[in-house]
Design a protein around this motif. Structure first.
Motif, PDB file in Angstrom:
ATOM      1  N   TRP A   1      24.871  36.087  51.456  1.00 28.24           N
ATOM      2  CA  TRP A   1      24.331  36.094  50.094  1.00 28.24           C
ATOM      3  C   TRP A   1      25.261  35.341  49.145  1.00 28.24           C
ATOM      4  CZ3 TRP A   1      26.420  38.652  45.712  1.00 28.24           C
ATOM      5  CH2 TRP A   1      25.568  38.744  44.611  1.00 28.24           C
ATOM      6  N   VAL A   2      26.563  35.536  49.306  1.00 26.97           N
ATOM      7  CA  VAL A   2      27.549  34.839  48.471  1.00 26.97           C
ATOM      8  C   VAL A   2      27.477  33.333  48.707  1.00 26.97           C
ATOM      9  CG1 VAL A   2      30.017  34.509  48.053  1.00 26.97           C
ATOM     10  CG2 VAL A   2      29.107  36.823  48.332  1.00 26.97           C
ATOM     11  N   ILE A   3      27.392  32.941  49.966  1.00 28.76           N
ATOM     12  CA  ILE A   3      27.302  31.521  50.305  1.00 28.76           C
ATOM     13  C   ILE A   3      26.039  30.899  49.704  1.00 28.76           C
ATOM     14  CG2 ILE A   3      26.957  29.901  52.220  1.00 28.76           C
ATOM     15  CD1 ILE A   3      28.776  31.742  53.903  1.00 28.76           C
ATOM     16  N   LYS A   4      24.920  31.605  49.800  1.00 30.39           N
ATOM     17  CA  LYS A   4      23.665  31.108  49.237  1.00 30.39           C
ATOM     18  C   LYS A   4      23.771  30.963  47.725  1.00 30.39           C
ATOM     19  CE  LYS A   4      19.373  30.028  48.625  1.00 30.39           C
ATOM     20  NZ  LYS A   4      18.948  28.616  48.827  1.00 30.39           N
ATOM     21  N   SER A   5      24.432  31.904  47.070  1.00 31.44           N
ATOM     22  CA  SER A   5      24.600  31.833  45.621  1.00 31.44           C
ATOM     23  C   SER A   5      25.397  30.600  45.217  1.00 31.44           C
ATOM     24  CB  SER A   5      25.306  33.104  45.122  1.00 31.44           C
ATOM     25  OG  SER A   5      25.419  33.095  43.717  1.00 31.44           O
ATOM     26  N   GLN A   6      26.459  30.302  45.961  1.00 28.10           N
ATOM     27  CA  GLN A   6      27.262  29.120  45.669  1.00 28.10           C
ATOM     28  C   GLN A   6      26.472  27.839  45.916  1.00 28.10           C
ATOM     29  OE1 GLN A   6      29.992  28.336  44.167  1.00 28.10           O
ATOM     30  NE2 GLN A   6      29.873  26.175  44.734  1.00 28.10           N
ATOM     31  N   GLN A   7      25.706  27.810  46.989  1.00 32.30           N
ATOM     32  CA  GLN A   7      24.889  26.634  47.287  1.00 32.30           C
ATOM     33  C   GLN A   7      23.880  26.384  46.171  1.00 32.30           C
ATOM     34  OE1 GLN A   7      23.267  27.757  51.098  1.00 32.30           O
ATOM     35  NE2 GLN A   7      24.947  26.830  52.260  1.00 32.30           N
ATOM     36  N   ASP A   8      23.270  27.437  45.693  1.00 32.68           N
ATOM     37  CA  ASP A   8      22.299  27.326  44.608  1.00 32.68           C
ATOM     38  C   ASP A   8      22.965  26.809  43.332  1.00 32.68           C
ATOM     39  OD1 ASP A   8      19.449  28.377  43.612  1.00 32.68           O
ATOM     40  OD2 ASP A   8      20.933  28.923  42.101  1.00 32.68           O
TER      41      ASP A   8
ATOM     42  N   GLY B   1      23.547  21.687  39.176  1.00 33.01           N
ATOM     43  CA  GLY B   1      24.093  20.663  38.309  1.00 33.01           C
ATOM     44  C   GLY B   1      24.634  21.198  36.999  1.00 33.01           C
ATOM     45  N   TYR B   2      24.877  22.504  36.912  1.00 31.55           N
ATOM     46  CA  TYR B   2      25.372  23.092  35.671  1.00 31.55           C
ATOM     47  C   TYR B   2      26.828  22.719  35.371  1.00 31.55           C
ATOM     48  CZ  TYR B   2      21.248  26.133  35.513  1.00 31.55           C
ATOM     49  OH  TYR B   2      19.975  26.620  35.451  1.00 31.55           O
ATOM     50  N   GLY B   3      27.583  22.353  36.376  1.00 32.87           N
ATOM     51  CA  GLY B   3      28.980  22.003  36.155  1.00 32.87           C
ATOM     52  C   GLY B   3      29.910  23.157  36.480  1.00 32.87           C
ATOM     53  N   ASP B   4      31.076  23.173  35.838  1.00 34.96           N
ATOM     54  CA  ASP B   4      32.082  24.182  36.143  1.00 34.96           C
ATOM     55  C   ASP B   4      31.827  25.478  35.383  1.00 34.96           C
ATOM     56  OD1 ASP B   4      33.471  22.342  37.739  1.00 34.96           O
ATOM     57  OD2 ASP B   4      34.588  21.561  36.016  1.00 34.96           O
TER      58      ASP B   4
ATOM     59  N   GLY C   1      17.261  31.465  30.720  1.00 35.99           N
ATOM     60  CA  GLY C   1      17.146  30.317  31.612  1.00 35.99           C
ATOM     61  C   GLY C   1      17.572  28.995  31.036  1.00 35.99           C
ATOM     62  N   VAL C   2      17.926  28.965  29.760  1.00 32.10           N
ATOM     63  CA  VAL C   2      18.327  27.706  29.111  1.00 32.10           C
ATOM     64  C   VAL C   2      19.852  27.672  28.998  1.00 32.10           C
ATOM     65  CG1 VAL C   2      18.157  26.284  27.048  1.00 32.10           C
ATOM     66  CG2 VAL C   2      16.176  27.624  27.796  1.00 32.10           C
ATOM     67  N   PRO C   3      20.503  26.642  29.533  1.00 36.06           N
ATOM     68  CA  PRO C   3      21.971  26.574  29.478  1.00 36.06           C
ATOM     69  C   PRO C   3      22.493  26.469  28.050  1.00 36.06           C
ATOM     70  CG  PRO C   3      21.091  25.037  31.116  1.00 36.06           C
ATOM     71  CD  PRO C   3      19.924  25.529  30.319  1.00 36.06           C
ATOM     72  N   VAL C   4      23.550  27.205  27.774  1.00 37.79           N
ATOM     73  CA  VAL C   4      24.237  27.109  26.484  1.00 37.79           C
ATOM     74  C   VAL C   4      25.197  25.927  26.565  1.00 37.79           C
ATOM     75  CG1 VAL C   4      25.824  28.248  24.890  1.00 37.79           C
ATOM     76  CG2 VAL C   4      24.053  29.583  26.074  1.00 37.79           C
ATOM     77  N   LYS C   5      25.159  25.059  25.575  1.00 35.29           N
ATOM     78  CA  LYS C   5      25.989  23.857  25.596  1.00 35.29           C
ATOM     79  C   LYS C   5      27.429  24.156  25.179  1.00 35.29           C
ATOM     80  CE  LYS C   5      22.142  20.717  24.521  1.00 35.29           C
ATOM     81  NZ  LYS C   5      21.628  19.694  23.570  1.00 35.29           N
ATOM     82  N   ASP C   6      28.334  23.378  25.730  1.00 36.92           N
ATOM     83  CA  ASP C   6      29.742  23.368  25.311  1.00 36.92           C
ATOM     84  C   ASP C   6      30.398  24.752  25.361  1.00 36.92           C
ATOM     85  OD1 ASP C   6      29.451  20.610  24.732  1.00 36.92           O
ATOM     86  OD2 ASP C   6      28.639  21.120  22.750  1.00 36.92           O
TER      87      ASP C   6
END
Length: 280
Positions: free
Chosen positions: A216-223, A228-231, A239-244
């Motif tokens: 499950w942990v491995i699948k979470s990292q793969q997802d 493409g969210y970055g670090d 569901g909407v990424p917060v910028k900066d």
């Protein structure tokens, strides 16, 4: 602490065989959200190694895990309707905030240190739920398996409803130098579970030793890598990424963004919809 009931018996002498049989008798299957699985360890070193290797492919979600954006009002995300990768903390409505965290990452710890009090206030308001996605990119960056071992242990704690309490101890134990792979220690995970309190060792320890949620942990990292969210830290509001997040976000601005989303969702839910008149 109760002694571990996981694998690790030695073959050879008659006393060793008795210990091994006693160990096998004490093992019990774990109930998981995706599937129920019973594995008997210790029959032979070859079989044991094969079973442990199979954990990497078994996506065994911890108790209570949910699919991303599964709540009303949430926007679609890369895993909507997919694997149960999110761990919800104090579920409520109408807004869902997802935090991607790496338990070995200094940046994730810094985020928790800065925003922890704000998160608790938002949870207390009853209009927001937080979901945590565990990722392990730091292992690739620094070498070792500390993030993966820690994430698996956190999932084992989640099986007993003690995710937040356990992760709080993990943050305290995170080494100052991220190259230090201290979190890879199963012994340390057991110690932290004891400090967290109210975690039953007789089920937690075999879960950690046998790496029950590693797939499950491995699948979470793969997802996460595919998103493409970055670090980390990464924060999504419905569901909407917060910028900066790393550069300009503050506890105050995060609160404002979440409150604005609450108002939007509430207004949307209270807007009457046109219904066709009934034929007379």
């Amino acid at each position: 602490m109760t002694q571990s009931k996981g694998p690790g018996t030695k073959g050879g002498s008659a006393p060793g065989m008795k210990k091994r049989k006693g160990l096998v008798a004490r093992l019990r299957p774990y109930a998981v959200a995706v599937a129920a699985m019973v594995v008997v360890f210790g029959i032979s070193a070859v079989i044991g190694a094969h079973v442990r290797a199979g954990k990497d492919d078994k996506v065994s979600a911890p108790s209570g895990a949910v699919a991303a954006a599964a709540q009303p009002g949430a926007s679609p995300s890369p895993t909507a309707g997919g694997p149960l990768l999110d761990i919800p903390v104090k579920p409520s409505v109408p807004v869902t905030v997802t935090v991607y965290e790496d338990l070995r990452s200094p940046d994730s710890k810094a985020f928790q240190d800065e925003y922890g009090a704000t998160i608790q206030k938002l949870l207390a308001g009853g209009q927001v739920q937080f979901q945590y996605r565990l990722v392990t990119a730091s292992d690739k960056t620094y070498g070792g398996k500390g993030a993966q071992v820690a994430a698996n242990a956190a999932a084992c704690a989640q099986d007993q409803g003690r995710y937040s309490a356990f992760v709080e101890q993990l943050w305290k134990a995170q080494p100052a130098d991220p190259k230090d792979d201290a979190l890879a220690s199963v012994k340390l995970m057991k110690k932290l579970a004891h400090k967290a309190g109210k975690i039953k060792a007789d089920t937690f320890e075999p879960c950690v030793e046998q790496r029950d949620h590693e797939g499950w942990v491995i699948k979470s990292q793969q997802d996460f890598a595919a998103s493409g969210y970055g670090d980390v830290p990464v924060v999504l509001i419905d569901g909407v990424p917060v910028k900066d997040v790393r550069t300009s976000l503050t506890p105050q601005s995060l609160t404002s963004k979440i409150q604005a989303e609450v108002k939007r969702v509430v207004a949307l839910a209270s807007t009457p919809t046109d219904t066709p008149a009934l034929a007379g």
